[in-house]
Scaffold this active site. Structure first.
Site, PDB file in Angstrom:
ATOM      1  N   LYS A 126     -28.100  24.087  30.766  1.00 37.20           N
ATOM      2  CA  LYS A 126     -26.781  23.496  30.203  1.00 37.20           C
ATOM      3  C   LYS A 126     -27.114  23.789  28.664  1.00 37.20           C
ATOM      4  O   LYS A 126     -27.907  23.301  27.756  1.00 37.20           O
ATOM      5  CB  LYS A 126     -26.669  21.913  30.324  1.00 37.20           C
ATOM      6  CG  LYS A 126     -25.662  21.507  29.497  1.00 37.20           C
ATOM      7  CD  LYS A 126     -25.398  20.057  29.877  1.00 37.20           C
ATOM      8  CE  LYS A 126     -24.710  19.254  28.956  1.00 37.20           C
ATOM      9  NZ  LYS A 126     -24.255  17.823  29.309  1.00 37.20           N
ATOM     10  N   CYS A 156     -24.628  14.024  24.460  1.00 39.25           N
ATOM     11  CA  CYS A 156     -25.345  15.121  24.793  1.00 39.25           C
ATOM     12  C   CYS A 156     -25.396  16.234  23.637  1.00 39.25           C
ATOM     13  O   CYS A 156     -26.359  16.711  23.309  1.00 39.25           O
ATOM     14  CB  CYS A 156     -25.025  15.648  26.217  1.00 39.25           C
ATOM     15  SG  CYS A 156     -23.535  16.261  26.402  1.00 39.25           S
ATOM     16  N   ASP A 160     -31.495  13.563  26.948  1.00 40.27           N
ATOM     17  CA  ASP A 160     -30.739  13.717  25.737  1.00 40.27           C
ATOM     18  C   ASP A 160     -30.116  12.612  25.291  1.00 40.27           C
ATOM     19  O   ASP A 160     -29.483  12.438  24.062  1.00 40.27           O
ATOM     20  CB  ASP A 160     -29.499  14.852  25.919  1.00 40.27           C
ATOM     21  CG  ASP A 160     -28.483  14.692  27.240  1.00 40.27           C
ATOM     22  OD1 ASP A 160     -29.051  13.682  28.091  1.00 40.27           O
ATOM     23  OD2 ASP A 160     -27.690  15.322  27.389  1.00 40.27           O
ATOM     24  N   ASN A 161     -29.732  11.520  26.141  1.00 43.86           N
ATOM     25  CA  ASN A 161     -29.392  10.420  25.781  1.00 43.86           C
ATOM     26  C   ASN A 161     -29.855   9.294  26.879  1.00 43.86           C
ATOM     27  O   ASN A 161     -30.297   9.941  27.894  1.00 43.86           O
ATOM     28  CB  ASN A 161     -27.637  10.355  25.655  1.00 43.86           C
ATOM     29  CG  ASN A 161     -27.169  11.245  26.544  1.00 43.86           C
ATOM     30  OD1 ASN A 161     -26.328  12.078  26.048  1.00 43.86           O
ATOM     31  ND2 ASN A 161     -26.833  10.964  27.841  1.00 43.86           N
ATOM     32  N   ASP A 198     -31.084  15.445  31.714  1.00 43.72           N
ATOM     33  CA  ASP A 198     -29.539  14.931  31.219  1.00 43.72           C
ATOM     34  C   ASP A 198     -29.333  13.596  31.713  1.00 43.72           C
ATOM     35  O   ASP A 198     -29.033  13.545  32.926  1.00 43.72           O
ATOM     36  CB  ASP A 198     -28.689  16.163  31.903  1.00 43.72           C
ATOM     37  CG  ASP A 198     -27.180  16.193  31.110  1.00 43.72           C
ATOM     38  OD1 ASP A 198     -26.702  15.306  30.388  1.00 43.72           O
ATOM     39  OD2 ASP A 198     -26.627  17.194  31.103  1.00 43.72           O
ATOM     40  N   ASP A 199     -29.055  12.689  30.697  1.00 44.33           N
ATOM     41  CA  ASP A 199     -28.665  11.401  31.167  1.00 44.33           C
ATOM     42  C   ASP A 199     -29.720  10.379  31.782  1.00 44.33           C
ATOM     43  O   ASP A 199     -29.309   9.680  32.599  1.00 44.33           O
ATOM     44  CB  ASP A 199     -27.231  11.530  32.086  1.00 44.33           C
ATOM     45  CG  ASP A 199     -26.066  12.140  31.169  1.00 44.33           C
ATOM     46  OD1 ASP A 199     -26.308  12.179  29.980  1.00 44.33           O
ATOM     47  OD2 ASP A 199     -25.112  12.161  31.765  1.00 44.33           O
ATOM     48  N   HIS A 206     -23.946  23.888  26.087  1.00 45.82           N
ATOM     49  CA  HIS A 206     -22.858  23.047  25.495  1.00 45.82           C
ATOM     50  C   HIS A 206     -22.858  22.753  24.128  1.00 45.82           C
ATOM     51  O   HIS A 206     -22.849  22.030  23.255  1.00 45.82           O
ATOM     52  CB  HIS A 206     -23.236  21.560  25.940  1.00 45.82           C
ATOM     53  CG  HIS A 206     -22.124  20.595  25.730  1.00 45.82           C
ATOM     54  ND1 HIS A 206     -22.194  19.398  25.775  1.00 45.82           N
ATOM     55  CD2 HIS A 206     -20.647  20.968  25.724  1.00 45.82           C
ATOM     56  CE1 HIS A 206     -20.841  18.603  25.784  1.00 45.82           C
ATOM     57  NE2 HIS A 206     -19.953  19.858  25.752  1.00 45.82           N
ATOM     58  N   HIS A 265     -26.742  14.369  35.341  1.00 40.76           N
ATOM     59  CA  HIS A 265     -25.370  14.371  34.796  1.00 40.76           C
ATOM     60  C   HIS A 265     -24.379  14.239  36.218  1.00 40.76           C
ATOM     61  O   HIS A 265     -24.619  14.804  37.064  1.00 40.76           O
ATOM     62  CB  HIS A 265     -24.968  15.367  34.092  1.00 40.76           C
ATOM     63  CG  HIS A 265     -23.757  15.377  33.056  1.00 40.76           C
ATOM     64  ND1 HIS A 265     -22.533  15.681  33.732  1.00 40.76           N
ATOM     65  CD2 HIS A 265     -23.678  15.175  31.896  1.00 40.76           C
ATOM     66  CE1 HIS A 265     -21.651  15.388  32.621  1.00 40.76           C
ATOM     67  NE2 HIS A 265     -22.231  15.072  31.645  1.00 40.76           N
ATOM     68  N   ARG A 290     -28.438  18.239  21.386  1.00 40.58           N
ATOM     69  CA  ARG A 290     -29.112  19.216  21.931  1.00 40.58           C
ATOM     70  C   ARG A 290     -29.088  20.029  20.508  1.00 40.58           C
ATOM     71  O   ARG A 290     -29.903  20.960  20.197  1.00 40.58           O
ATOM     72  CB  ARG A 290     -28.124  20.049  22.861  1.00 40.58           C
ATOM     73  CG  ARG A 290     -28.316  19.542  24.170  1.00 40.58           C
ATOM     74  CD  ARG A 290     -27.092  19.822  25.301  1.00 40.58           C
ATOM     75  NE  ARG A 290     -27.240  18.780  26.227  1.00 40.58           N
ATOM     76  CZ  ARG A 290     -27.856  19.134  27.355  1.00 40.58           C
ATOM     77  NH1 ARG A 290     -28.675  20.114  27.561  1.00 40.58           N
ATOM     78  NH2 ARG A 290     -28.101  18.188  28.247  1.00 40.58           N
ATOM     79  N   LYS A 345     -25.471   5.220  27.880  1.00 44.10           N
ATOM     80  CA  LYS A 345     -24.881   6.459  27.095  1.00 44.10           C
ATOM     81  C   LYS A 345     -23.602   6.263  26.230  1.00 44.10           C
ATOM     82  O   LYS A 345     -22.874   5.587  26.967  1.00 44.10           O
ATOM     83  CB  LYS A 345     -24.887   7.694  28.205  1.00 44.10           C
ATOM     84  CG  LYS A 345     -23.973   8.912  27.709  1.00 44.10           C
ATOM     85  CD  LYS A 345     -23.748  10.035  29.030  1.00 44.10           C
ATOM     86  CE  LYS A 345     -22.905  11.053  28.314  1.00 44.10           C
ATOM     87  NZ  LYS A 345     -22.814  11.988  29.638  1.00 44.10           N
TER      88      LYS A 345
END
Length: 584
Positions: free
Chosen positions: A134, A72, A331-332, A34-35, A136, A225, A76, A386
């Protein structure tokens, strides 16, 4: 022969293998950070230790031109469905959706009814399926993993949460909404997110002891994150590493990326967005806090890699490792937000008992973030980070390795996150479908990577256009060229044209030099936006400002109460001090 599966399946000659014959098909593991920025993994030139990820990269394919959404939830949705995010129903973050877009087909905040996940197709074909971490993508019963093909699941349906405890990390959430198999769940006392995500994934795999069916495991980590948090033993390793600041780190990362051949010789380092601070303008206290925050960030990523190593070790013990394919990505790009810049947020941290003490930063009860300047360094050599469609926000690390994957080394061809789902189906000999569970479903927009990895065919041709959009930040890729728009506060809302083959740093705008190409790319983007159901953003919209607006609308009374409490405490302290002075 396996590498030609996708082409043959298109003729209808291969159907999904019967369940009793599936024991030879590979297990599939998707690991989502994540990130994480483009240069955050060791294999991409980072100073951060990620030996387990790096080892997988060494035996498979390391992509240097892979892209995701700048945020994100859309990423996903694309990862699981192989669909452009708006067609999948998740064109923006639910938390930042303007009221004008509520309920529109591309902005549901959950997966649309006319798409099907790769997990659902694999389960129908006999795979055991599980997800941890996660999610989301909505927490209504119809939106959670059991409704989308997962046999077992333990997931967080929020943009993030504390990594040590079951509590929210933003005041827009009343709590941290974790669910097991679709029902509200409670975290254990010894919870740490990366450890727990791996522990549960192992538990779910072990439930299948003796079963012939292969498994699909989706591990969606909270690392890295906000809030960045990590055990002290990992943080100590990075103490002092970032004392020279973000400009020095950004330059070093850039040099390492160039030296590894991940961008062409002659690439110029992308610019940092306007308005960011210079390291030398900070006070010594600020430097210490940001350097420690970046150390915690690095430690959190290494801790994730450590637990990935435990997962790999468990598969080796089971004899499953050699027949497993790993997909590892982010994810980004890296997270630029500094929550304490939001009015009232520091007071919320105080009210919730969060500390930003430098000595203990990263440990339980603390709250750290790296801010836009270090995020820009982690995105090196790309521009932006991001939230934005510059390369720093959407060009992310991506590794594929394992059973049936050639040791391809670096792969420089453009690829997109929608390509992962069809690649997984290709590996599993499972067809894409036009109907599922009695309902029509849209065809995947992504393409299998297997012909590219096997050298059979190029992935995208010079006329193939791939578009993306999130909160007004948009891009379209065609051949070597990229059309891009970045919105305020760090962008200006104008369109730019770049040649990615020679300028992945996005330093030389070609719009005036190549007006015909620019207009053709603009027209291609408008076609993409129309076909995908992209809506224009309302005037004055800013993505993160929308979160602040919703927070204030929902919790304005809370902020006022906290501020009044602080005023009262300050006044009481002042009265006590005056009494002490009079007595003396």
């Amino acid at each position: 022969m396996k590498f030609l599966t996708a082409a043959v399946m298109a003729t209808g000659l291969i159907a999904a293998a019967p369940a009793e014959a599936q024991d030879s098909r590979p297990n599939i593991v998707v690991i989502l950070a994540d990130d994480a920025g483009f240069s955050d993994f060791g294999a991409y030139g980072s100073e951060i230790s990620t030996p387990n990820i790096d080892a997988l990269a060494a035996r498979g394919a390391l992509f240097s031109n892979f892209h995701a959404s700048p945020v994100c939830a859309p990423s996903r949705a694309m990862l699981l469905t192989g669909m452009t995010s708006h067609l999948a129903g998740v064109g923006n973050l639910p938390e930042t959706l303007p009221p004008q877009h509520q309920g529109a087909p591309g902005y549901l905040g959950r997966l649309a009814d006319d798409v099907v996940t790769v997990a659902a197709l694999l389960r129908q074909a006999g795979y055991r399926t599980g997800v941890t971490g996660k999610w989301h993508l909505g927490h209504e019963p119809s939106a959670l993993p059991p409704a989308h093909g997962f046999d077992r699941s333990f997931v967080l349906d929020a943009s993030g949460a504390d990594n040590w405890e079951q509590r929210s990390y933003l005041p827009i959430y009343p709590d941290a909404p974790w669910f097991e198999d679709g029902k509200p769940a409670t975290l254990p006392e010894d919870f740490y997110s990366s450890k727990f995500i791996v522990d549960k994934a192992i538990d779910y795999i072990d439930e299948g002891d003796g079963a012939a069916a292969p498994f699909f495991a989706y591990l969606a980590f909270q690392a890295i994150h906000i809030p960045v948090q990590a055990p002290r033993e990992f943080v100590e390793k990075y103490e002092g590493i970032y004392a020279e600041g973000w400009e020095a780190l950004r330059r070093k990362r850039f040099e390492n990326v160039v030296a590894r051949g991940l961008v062409p010789e002659g690439t110029e380092l992308g610019p940092m967005p306007d308005g960011l601070r210079a390291w030398e303008t900070l006070s010594e206290r600020e430097k210490a806090l940001f350097a420690k925050s970046m150390a915690v960030n690095a430690a959190m990523l290494e801790a994730m890699d450590f637990h990935i190593g435990r997962f790999i070790g468990h598969l080796k013990q089971r004899g499953e490792f050699e027949n497993t394919v790993f997909f590892i990505l982010s994810d980004n790009g890296p997270e630029p937000n500094a929550p304490t810049d939001i009015p009232g947020f520091s007071q919320w941290l105080w009210w919730e008992g969060y500390s930003r003490d430098v000595e203990t930063l990263g440990e339980k009860g603390t709250y750290a973030f790296i801010g836009p300047e270090f995020a820009s360094a982690a995105a090196s050599p790309g521009a932006f980070f991001k939230l934005y469609a510059g390369e720093g926000g959407i060009r992310v690390p991506f590794i594929v390795a394992g059973a049936g994957i050639p040791a391809a080394g670096q792969v420089a061809d453009f690829s997109f996150i929608t390509d992962i789902a069809p690649t997984i189906l290709d590996l599993a000999n499972v067809e894409q479908v036009s109907a599922f569970d009695g309902r029509a479903v849209k065809p995947m927009t992504g393409r299998s990577l297997m012909p590219l990895l096997s050298g059979v065919a190029p992935h995208y041709g010079p006329e193939d256009a791939v578009g993306l959009e999130a909160a007004g930040n948009a891009a379209l890729f065609r051949g070597n060229y990229k059309l891009v728009r970045n919105m305020p506060p760090h962008g200006d809302g104008a369109w730019y044209l770049y040649d990615m083959a020679v300028d992945p740093g996005e330093t030389r705008d070609l719009a005036a030099e190549r007006p015909e190409l620019f207009e053709a790319m603009r027209a291609a983007y408008e076609r993409f936006a129309r076909d995908a159901g992209v809506l224009d953003m309302p005037p004055g919209y800013e993505q993160m400002a929308e979160i602040s607006k919703k927070w204030m609308e929902k919790n304005g009374w809370y902020i006022a109460a906290v501020l009044l409490a602080l005023v009262y405490l300050a006044a009481a302290a002042g009265r006590g001090l005056r009494r002490v002075i009079r007595r003396s």
